[in-house]
Design an enzyme around this catalytic site. Structure first.
Site, short mmCIF file in Angstrom:
data_model
loop_
_atom_site.label_atom_id
_atom_site.label_comp_id
_atom_site.label_asym_id
_atom_site.label_seq_id
_atom_site.Cartn_x
_atom_site.Cartn_y
_atom_site.Cartn_z
N ASP A 1 1.19 -1.56 -0.48
CA ASP A 1 0.23 -0.12 0.01
C ASP A 1 0.83 0.72 0.07
OD1 ASP A 1 1.42 0.60 2.63
OD2 ASP A 1 -0.66 1.01 3.72
N CYS B 1 -7.78 -27.23 6.62
CA CYS B 1 -5.95 -26.91 6.96
C CYS B 1 -5.39 -27.40 7.93
CB CYS B 1 -6.92 -25.27 8.24
SG CYS B 1 -7.08 -25.28 9.69
N CYS C 1 -12.38 -29.03 7.90
CA CYS C 1 -11.80 -27.49 7.48
C CYS C 1 -10.50 -29.08 7.14
CB CYS C 1 -11.27 -26.67 8.31
SG CYS C 1 -10.15 -25.69 8.21
N ASP D 1 -7.76 -7.39 0.58
CA ASP D 1 -7.05 -7.59 2.58
C ASP D 1 -7.00 -6.83 2.88
OD1 ASP D 1 -6.66 -4.38 1.42
OD2 ASP D 1 -5.03 -4.93 3.43
N CYS E 1 -6.70 -27.99 11.68
CA CYS E 1 -7.60 -28.98 11.70
C CYS E 1 -7.86 -30.72 11.09
CB CYS E 1 -8.89 -28.31 10.92
SG CYS E 1 -9.46 -26.63 12.01
N HIS F 1 -5.29 -20.89 10.26
CA HIS F 1 -6.63 -21.71 10.47
C HIS F 1 -7.39 -20.31 9.59
CE1 HIS F 1 -10.56 -23.34 10.62
NE2 HIS F 1 -11.08 -22.12 10.80
#
Lengths: 416, 499
Positions: free
Chosen positions: A104, A318, A316, A278, A321, A353
């Protein structure tokens, strides 16, 4: 409103190609190829403010499937500083990150630090947080810094005013942002490898937004961001502005909605034609012990999770998990309760996660768009989030999605 | 499970001395941590303490992928609650390895990392109340509590697995400094001598607890028996005689797999100096070692020759807080087989990246040269801001293979959590390498020379390290000083007023 495919834009440092469009809404899936590889949109970009994603190694972030992350120009300008970045050879080398980086401009910090700075045509004046000396951030300086950082997408310095501001200051800021874009384009030393994005300003005033879109379009930047939102405005106003801007912006360029990261907001915005997002929310909230799931946010510090031995979210995929047998870590809610907000690893695990959740949400949205099942996807998303209680659906989301022909109150396939 | 004689034979062999040295008590060995599988730790080595089940700064995945820990240490006080008798761990009915997500080794042919299970943490905070005959005073996540010995045994039976070593509960002669004494100018008593009555009580209590632990668990897992610090060996003679079945009329036939020695000076006891506020300084500080009675069984001065003959060939775990590699070497030269690895995590917390190596050939030592630091202190951003080299050239750890000094210095000075993660990976790796060279040196018979060279080569007490966010609060510093102080400074000031 939809253009025929393929919609492609090729600039020196980016090839942007829309590969699929939703036949109902304005949602689209596209491939964005930049100097550090391919980014598939819609995409959420996690925020690695100071060249690290809150405790995760670049390797862990890569393993989540992240292809682009944010660095903050303002922070990197202070630490490690421009000279260091020049010697090292940019932010990719600093953090050993092989994929794309977006920086940015430092403009957003103006809003958050408004009381502590004054903005003139020249730039932003503030006191250095290091030694208290007066500093001036100009569009040229911002771009120079971003050139040193070497990010794949650089943002123009814009004159940001708080979203709810009204009156002549909004107009002044909008026009100034256009003038500053011209200065930024002129200042960009590396248009061949760094994509400068324009930022649409104008707060909640649709007329000003129109003028801004038209002016920015003329500058023909590789991509365009919608800025000055997520500042406490009502969600329906946010949607109106976004929907308005995506209608006016070119169809063959990526559209980036700055600072947006709540799952619902992203899904609605994707339906309105936004490609990039974002937000620090998923990583910040992880450090407070919160896990984002498709059924809502869980505060794992709550006593009720002390003896909950299931994963954060069933099914999940991830790394935390998934069970150890499936190559994951098999972390339970109870263990997270024990370490959340107490051990740094608690923050690391929840960050993994949450970032996975965001990336995966966008991946699924993309898949749905490609298969032209996006409206159904959106309906299912809300159905799950509100446990089937349609009366609880937020009005703004229902209306915003209606405006792009998706009726989330309608029955989903298989619903009685 | 084999039949009885076979089992007994296995138990006898839990520790093997492979080599000894003529002029040093250091020894090369192998400690079998399991009664059922061939899982051994080569010694000398370190065991790495966990905090709430995690190795500080490392997710289970990073622990599995990037470091090779010889063994972990878990204190069950981290898993019990003050108010409820039923701890979440007990209710989970799972093994602790699964509960805290310690992953199986990435190489399927490797054996699981051994876990040393204890009632209290590696460097326990002194409690305000004393233990009783049936309860151990502990510090839980919620505060002080009396942990019943029965409950501890119950928990152990539930959470144990076949790659675990057990430490009996131990009543330590540690006293809590009254709150407010620190920094108030009130002279803090240094570890006072334990009185006769207290010593007798300690011996009796530990005898009972250890005997019960052996009886219950030594068939299934190695049990290491504590030596009571602060009292002389003769004062605990009875305790040992009883455990070894030497007492008249004793029927005790349990096998003692090893000894645990600890220290009186907990790093959490602010006895050193009331002006320093951080743990590293406490840990690193070159304090006046209290003049120890050579007969006392305190880890820092222990003479294992005093240990009864029957126990000489068992493993020795030194739980004293080591202040750096110099002290680790000394502990090993005293004859300790396993040392507590808190010094590694503490160096990480202090922003240090290890740069030491045990000099293995004479040529690498130059007399008369200035001593080097044994670690890089990354707080010195000026020095490392553009340094693109790894922490140590040729280091094969993830940190050194993928990142550089400049990044670590940047992250540390920006207070980014990743700084500590990268340092921890490197420091554990380096500590492992250090242990490998120590074992090699014992094998070659060159340890004494190497240790002397080491002390000539590296500065023992480094300055400039400091503990900053993010682990500046919590258990490890809770009672050691003022933790409520705001750790960050206000960055921005008002433009017009400058305030």
């Amino acid at each position: 409103m939809k253009g025929a495919l393929p919609q492609v834009s090729k600039t020196a440092a980016m090839t942007f190609e829309v590969i699929a469009q939703c036949s109902t809404s304005k949602a689209r899936a596209s491939n964005m190829t930049m100097p550090h590889g391919l980014v598939e949109t819609p995409m959420f970009m996690p925020v690695a403010t100071q060249a690290s994603l809150k405790g995760l190694t670049p390797e862990q972030l890569d393993d989540l499937g992240c292809k682009i992350c944010l660095n903050n120009t303002y922070h990197l300008g202070l630490k490690p500083g421009q000279e260091v970045l020049d010697v090292i050879g940019g932010a990719h080398k600093l953090q050993s990150w092989p994929h794309n980086i977006l920086t940015d401009s430092g403009g957003f910090q103006m809003v958050s630090l408004l009381k502590l700075a004054t903005i003139t045509e020249e730039g932003v004046r503030f006191l250095s947080p290091h030694d208290g000396t007066p500093m001036l951030l100009t569009p040229e300086h911002s771009i120079e810094l971003q050139n040193s950082i070497g990010s794949d997408i650089i943002m123009q310095l814009d004159d940001v005013v708080a979203t709810l501001t009204k009156g002549p200051r909004v107009e002044e800021a909008m026009y100034r942002s256009i003038r500053w874009l011209d200065r930024c384009i002129k200042a960009n030393k590396n248009p061949d490898r760094q994509n400068l994005f324009a930022i649409i300003q104008g707060c909640l005033d649709l007329e000003l937004r129109t003028i801004c879109c038209e002016e920015m379009n003329k500058r023909d930047t590789p991509g365009i961001a919608i800025g000055g939102l997520s500042g406490g405005e009502d969600k329906d106003q946010y949607c109106k502005v976004v929907n308005h801007c995506t209608d006016l912006l070119p169809k063959n360029k990526p559209i980036y909605c700055m600072g947006v990261g709540y799952a619902e907001d992203m899904i609605v915005s994707v339906a309105m034609g936004v490609d990039l997002f974002d937000c620090v929310y998923p990583t910040r909230t992880a450090r407070f012990g919160n896990a984002i799931t498709s059924e809502g946010v869980l505060n794992l510090r709550n006593k009720c999770f002390e003896t909950d031995f299931g994963p954060v979210e069933n099914g999940c995929e991830c790394p935390i998990c998934r069970s150890a047998e499936q190559g994951g870590m098999g972390v339970t809610r109870a263990f997270l309760h024990l370490i959340a907000a107490k051990e740094t690893t608690g923050a690391h695990l929840l960050t993994l996660h949450n970032v996975y959740y965001q990336l995966n949400l966008m991946r699924s949205a993309r898949q749905a768009i490609i298969e032209d099942k996006f409206p159904e996807f959106v309906k299912k998303f809300f159905y799950k989030l509100y446990a089937g209680e349609k009366s609880k659906y937020p009005k703004w989301a229902v209306e915003a999605l209606q405006a792009v022909n998706i009726d989330i109150l309608a029955k989903i396939n298989g619903e009685k | 499970m084999g039949n009885e004689p076979e089992l007994a034979a296995n138990i006898m062999q839990s520790f093997k001395v492979l080599q000894t040295l003529p002029c040093s008590a250091a020894r090369l060995g192998s400690f079998k941590v399991s009664r059922t599988v061939a899982n051994s730790i080569p010694t000398p080595n370190f065991i790495l303490p966990t905090s709430r089940g995690t190795v500080p700064h490392l997710t289970p995945e990073n622990l599995q992928k990037h470091v090779d820990v010889p063994a972990l240490f878990i204190g069950l006080e981290d898993f019990i609650d003050k108010v409820e008798m039923k701890s979440p761990l007990s209710l989970s009915e799972t093994k602790i390895r699964k509960y805290v997500s310690i992953l199986p080794p990435s190489n399927p042919t490797s054996l699981p990392v051994p876990i040393f299970l204890s009632s209290r943490r590696s460097n326990p905070i002194p409690t305000s109340q004393p233990s009783s005959d049936n309860t151990l005073a502990v510090v839980t996540n919620d505060g002080f509590r009396q942990f019943s010995i029965r409950e501890y045994f119950h928990m152990v039976s539930q959470v144990k697995d076949e790659n675990m070593v057990l430490l009996p509960p131990i009543d330590l002669p540690l006293m809590l400094i009254p709150s407010g004494a620190r920094g108030s100018g009130i002279a803090v008593r240094k570890s006072k001598k334990v009185g006769g009555n207290r010593a007798r009580k300690l011996a009796t209590r530990n005898e009972q607890w250890s005997a019960a632990t052996l009886k219950k668990f030594s068939k299934d897992m190695p049990v290491l028996i504590p030596l009571i610090p602060g009292i002389s060996y003769s004062q605990q003679q009875i305790y040992f005689d009883s455990l070894m079945g030497k007492e008249a009329g004793s029927t005790n036939k349990d096998v003692i797999d090893g000894l645990v020695v600890s220290d009186l000076s907990s790093p959490f006891l602010p006895e050193l100096d009331s002006t320093t506020d951080d743990v590293a300084a406490l840990g690193q500080k070159e304090d006046m070692e209290p003049t120890h009675d050579p007969l006392l069984t305190v880890a820092r001065t222990i003479d294992y020759k005093m240990v009864p003959e029957e126990l000489k060939e068992t493993v020795r775990l030194d739980m004293a807080y080591q202040r750096g590699p110099h002290e680790v070497l000394r502990a090993i030269e005293r004859g300790s087989d396993l040392v507590c690895g808190d010094w590694i995590s503490n160096a990480t917390d202090a922003g240090m990246g290890f740069s030491f190596k045990l000099p293995e050939d004479e040529a690498s030592v130059h007399d008369g040269h200035e001593k080097k630091d044994y670690a890089i202190i990354f707080w010195d951003n000026e020095k490392y801001a553009t340094d693109m080299s790894p922490i140590i050239e040729d280091c094969k750890c993830y940190t050194c293979m993928s990142h550089h000094r400049a990044y670590i210095a940047h992250l540390l000075n920006a207070s980014e959590m990743l700084a500590w993660t990268l340092l921890q990976i490197h420091n554990i790796y380096t500590a492992n390498e250090f242990m490998v060279s120590i074992r090699r040196a014992i094998k070659n018979g060159s340890l004494t020379t190497a240790a002397t060279s080491f002390s000539h080569m590296y500065v023992e007490h480094m300055t400039g390290a400091k503990v900053n966010v993010p682990r500046a609060r919590g258990y490890q510093v809770r009672l050691a000083g003022n933790t409520d102080k705001k750790s960050t400074e206000k960055g921005f000031r008002n433009l017009s007023t400058g305030a």
